[in-house]
Design an enzyme around this catalytic site. Structure first.
Site, PDB file in Angstrom:
ATOM      1  N   GLN A 234      35.817  51.235 -35.743  1.00  0.00           N
ATOM      2  CA  GLN A 234      37.001  51.737 -36.247  1.00  0.00           C
ATOM      3  C   GLN A 234      37.938  52.452 -35.148  1.00  0.00           C
ATOM      4  O   GLN A 234      37.427  52.801 -33.935  1.00  0.00           O
ATOM      5  CB  GLN A 234      36.804  53.069 -37.205  1.00  0.00           C
ATOM      6  CG  GLN A 234      36.430  52.469 -38.804  1.00  0.00           C
ATOM      7  CD  GLN A 234      36.776  53.648 -39.646  1.00  0.00           C
ATOM      8  OE1 GLN A 234      35.986  54.728 -39.475  1.00  0.00           O
ATOM      9  NE2 GLN A 234      37.329  53.488 -40.776  1.00  0.00           N
ATOM     10  N   ASN A 235      39.075  51.990 -35.498  1.00  0.00           N
ATOM     11  CA  ASN A 235      40.315  52.428 -34.523  1.00  0.00           C
ATOM     12  C   ASN A 235      40.211  51.909 -33.022  1.00  0.00           C
ATOM     13  O   ASN A 235      40.583  52.282 -32.306  1.00  0.00           O
ATOM     14  CB  ASN A 235      40.387  53.902 -34.423  1.00  0.00           C
ATOM     15  CG  ASN A 235      40.447  54.570 -35.556  1.00  0.00           C
ATOM     16  OD1 ASN A 235      41.568  53.949 -36.468  1.00  0.00           O
ATOM     17  ND2 ASN A 235      39.912  55.570 -36.124  1.00  0.00           N
ATOM     18  N   ARG A 236      39.422  50.716 -33.075  1.00  0.00           N
ATOM     19  CA  ARG A 236      39.175  50.076 -31.723  1.00  0.00           C
ATOM     20  C   ARG A 236      38.543  50.634 -30.854  1.00  0.00           C
ATOM     21  O   ARG A 236      38.371  50.508 -29.639  1.00  0.00           O
ATOM     22  CB  ARG A 236      40.566  49.442 -31.121  1.00  0.00           C
ATOM     23  CG  ARG A 236      41.562  48.817 -31.846  1.00  0.00           C
ATOM     24  CD  ARG A 236      40.945  47.463 -32.436  1.00  0.00           C
ATOM     25  NE  ARG A 236      41.569  46.747 -33.017  1.00  0.00           N
ATOM     26  CZ  ARG A 236      41.642  46.476 -34.435  1.00  0.00           C
ATOM     27  NH1 ARG A 236      40.742  47.376 -35.338  1.00  0.00           N
ATOM     28  NH2 ARG A 236      42.367  45.753 -35.101  1.00  0.00           N
ATOM     29  N   LEU A 237      37.581  51.738 -31.220  1.00  0.00           N
ATOM     30  CA  LEU A 237      36.833  52.473 -30.512  1.00  0.00           C
ATOM     31  C   LEU A 237      35.438  51.920 -30.468  1.00  0.00           C
ATOM     32  O   LEU A 237      34.325  52.290 -30.899  1.00  0.00           O
ATOM     33  CB  LEU A 237      36.768  54.082 -30.864  1.00  0.00           C
ATOM     34  CG  LEU A 237      38.040  54.677 -30.676  1.00  0.00           C
ATOM     35  CD1 LEU A 237      38.162  55.952 -31.320  1.00  0.00           C
ATOM     36  CD2 LEU A 237      38.555  54.891 -29.133  1.00  0.00           C
TER      37      LEU A 237
ATOM     38  N   ALA B  36      45.870  45.239 -38.145  1.00  0.00           N
ATOM     39  CA  ALA B  36      44.588  44.305 -38.360  1.00  0.00           C
ATOM     40  C   ALA B  36      43.625  45.311 -39.264  1.00  0.00           C
ATOM     41  O   ALA B  36      43.786  46.389 -39.136  1.00  0.00           O
ATOM     42  CB  ALA B  36      44.334  44.300 -36.801  1.00  0.00           C
TER      43      ALA B  36
END
Length: 251
Positions: free
Chosen positions: A222-225, A25
């Site tokens: 970013q990075n689902r954080l 994604a």
């Protein structure tokens, strides 16, 4: 909850990525959200600010679109549907719909709690609201009802929302899948209000206000954080005054 293990070959969808059948994604990189960006005391004012930004951006076709979720008791079964936010005031978020025969009406009759979720993809923003729902008065509902085009007002009177539409007896099932029943209801309503411009709002139709208890603002990162902040209503010592805590949540 039981775990289900499926053979990879049996999965119809696995890790889709936009237009690609599967892949990684995309990252959320457009903005950050900090406490200083938020209204310190009012989630309603903060929502109004974000909503106005979404409208002005030209990136969100219909920022008023949201998902309304309700749940019936005692089963706890949840149902959701897409609706339009039509009003916002200091008391809460208002949508309009059928509250006579609809599934949402059945749910709310047993459980007044509801949630709304807004997703503005091109801004990488999400807002989630939880609260008790209550019907607007007939007078308030009439004011909005009068703004709708005539066809939509006729439709509101005609449809027995969520009821099964059955093929008419004098039609082969292959020719009529039930739509004719709806068309006949519309014809009946058209005759009822023929020549009338001032159509009253149906008793079973009107506004529903979700009075927020919890409001979460979400900004993709970013990075689902992701950045997540939640307003939580607290009891106020002063009658009529709403007070809110504001805390950052882990993504």
């Amino acid at each position: 909850m039981a775990l289900h293990s499926a053979n990879m070959n049996s999965k119809l969808i696995f890790a889709p990525a936009g237009k690609e059948a599967h892949g990684q994604a995309e990252q959320f990189t457009k903005a950050v959200l900090t406490r200083s960006d938020l209204d310190p005391t009012s989630p309603v004012r903060q929502f109004h600010k974000w909503f106005a930004t979404a409208q002005r951006s030209g990136l969100v076709a219909h920022p008023e679109t949201c998902c309304l979720s309700t749940a019936s008791l005692p089963s706890g079964r949840v149902s959701s549907r897409m609706v339009y936010l039509k009003e916002l005031d200091a008391h809460g978020f208002v949508i309009y719909s059928n509250f006579g025969t609809s599934k949402k009406a059945q749910d709310l009759a047993t459980n007044p709690w509801a949630s709304l979720t807004f997703w503005w993809e091109d801004l990488e923003r999400q807002v989630r609201i939880e609260g008790r729902a209550s019907r607007l008065s007939r007078e308030e509902s009439q004011k909005y009802f009068d703004t709708r085009v005539r066809g939509s007002r006729i439709g509101a009177w005609s449809s027995r929302q969520s009821q099964v539409l059955r093929p008419t007896e004098d039609n082969d099932a292959n020719e009529d899948d039930g739509r004719k029943m709806l068309d006949e209801w519309v014809e009946e309503t058209e005759k009822r209000f023929e020549g009338e411009d001032n159509i009253p709002v149906p008793d079973f139709w009107g506004g529903l206000r979700v009075i927020p208890e919890i409001v979460e603002f979400w900004q993709g990162r970013q990075n689902r954080l992701h950045d997540r902040f939640v307003y939580d209503k607290t009891d106020s010592v002063e009658e009529g005054v709403q007070e809110w805590t504001l805390q950052r949540l882990s993504p």
